[in-house]
Design a protein around this motif. Structure first.
Motif: not given
Length: 406
Positions: A196-218
């Motif tokens: 709930y806390a991050m849904a609106s942020f996610d909707g802005l498209g600002v989150f990392a998309t490298d889902i296959d390598h989570p530890q390398k995403a940031s």
């Protein structure tokens, strides 16, 4: 009044460890705490990446009456604060005879608000929301819960300043003690992790998309970054006047010597260079030190191109190329409201243990940051002074200078 302000205790509840020892090990080893959250996938998130912490089990520690007013951010803050108090040598009896304050950064209680609203909408009966809901759904939930549980009698406020909230809480605590208004203040920041806390942020498209390598995403400062990764938990530090610490024989971990702040006065979400520059210079001026005396900077750097670039330009304008620079967000993700507090804990652990944690996942620095003295692997080094940056939406900036106690 111009009192010295020292750190006598720290506590941490983070995705890279739920206590100081675990976090120190993770920082030294450059360990990421980022995972894929299945719940976010079911929510329809574009990026289900996050830093995750275990839910505390407080049933054997706190009464039901105490627990019903606590949301997840308050539970995390309780865990961090209990460690910090133990670290500082303060027990419950101390609060009965001494005025202790609390200042915590927190800027959302999304889950509590939504759950209460859903009950009202579905049942059409507000009495079914429950007596604890109001205390879970206020931004001051962390300070009101901890102040009540601990029986605090000093200053009691929550600082709501976006992703600089935790840093401003520590900065204001520093000012209160420096001016002789309080002797001991529990300071920190807390951040809820639920979708709930991050849904609106996610909707802005600002989150990392490298889902296959989570530890390398940031990937702060790296040209191949795809966005920031949200995270959360809580961090607490015990600030105390030097006189108070000495009088009770408290362990003195480090000394806070400068706090700088500013507002960009521009775009609501796009950072600039001038605001952070002013905050850093103000912190140095208050600390009474020259830029070349700062040996390490824990950068705000969230892993967004413009934010990373503008902070880099501000650092170069104030410091030149000398200080080592890394962003612990490369390991933890962006801990939002707690970040300014947790990064003081992370940096102080480095100060205590003689190393500088790496900016992991830094393989190809982009052109705007190449002049920085970026740390990509752990450096074993004793150092005496660091600066920690925190910036937030609305253009709020905070910089804190901490030095080895001598």
């Amino acid at each position: 009044m111009d009192k010295r302000v020292v750190i006598t205790g720290m506590g941490i509840y983070s995705c890279i460890g739920t206590n100081l020892a675990e976090v120190t090990k993770s920082l030294f080893e450059g360990k990421s705490g980022i995972v894929v959250d299945p719940e976010r996938i079911s929510f329809g998130f574009k990026s289900p990446l996050t830093g995750m912490v275990p839910a505390p089990d407080l049933k054997k520690i706190l009464s039901r009456r105490q627990r019903i007013s606590m949301g997840e951010e308050s539970e995390y803050a309780y865990m961090a604060t209990m460690e910090a108090l133990q670290n500082s040598g303060i027990d419950m009896s101390y609060f009965e005879h001494n005025e202790v304050g609390i200042l915590f950064g927190n800027d959302s209680v999304s889950k509590a608000v939504i759950e209460a609203t859903d009950i009202a909408r579905e049942k059409k009966d507000t009495q079914l929301i429950g007596s604890g809901a109001i205390f879970r759904s206020m931004n001051s939930t962390v300070t009101m819960n901890l102040a009540t549980i601990l029986g605090l009698k000093g200053v009691n406020m929550s600082i709501s300043a976006a992703c600089a909230s935790g840093s401003h809480a520590i900065g204001l605590g520093f000012m209160f003690i420096k001016q002789g208004l309080q002797d001991v203040i529990i300071c920190g920041g807390a951040q809820e992790i639920n979708p709930y806390a991050m849904a609106s942020f996610d909707g802005l498209g600002v989150f990392a998309t490298d889902i296959d390598h989570p530890q390398k995403a940031s990937r702060p400062f790296d040209v191949h970054r795809t966005g920031l990764v949200p995270s959360g938990g809580a961090a607490t530090i015990i600030l105390e006047s030097y006189e108070s610490a000495v009088s009770r024989g408290a362990p003195i971990i480090a000394e806070v010597v400068g706090y700088g702040f500013s507002s960009n006065g521009g775009h609501i979400s796009t950072p600039n260079i001038e605001g952070p520059t002013i905050a850093m210079r103000r912190a140095l001026e208050q600390a009474g030190i020259f830029p070349e005396q700062v040996e390490y900077i824990n950068a705000h750097a969230t892993s967004t191109p413009l934010g990373d670039a503008n902070e880099a330009k501000a650092i170069l304008e104030v410091f030149g190329k000398k200080p080592y620079v890394s962003s612990t967000k490369s390991m933890t993700g962006h801990e939002c409201w707690m970040a300014g507090a947790s990064e003081i804990v992370y940096s102080t652990l480095m100060l205590q243990n003689g190393f500088i944690a790496p900016n992991i996942n830094l393989e190809s620095p982009d052109d705007d940051v190449k002049e920085l003295n970026l740390v990509s692997t752990t450096i074993k080094k004793e150092f005496d002074i660091y600066l920690s940056n925190s910036f937030g939406f609305g253009g709020t900036n905070s910089a804190i200078v901490v030095k080895r106690f001598k």
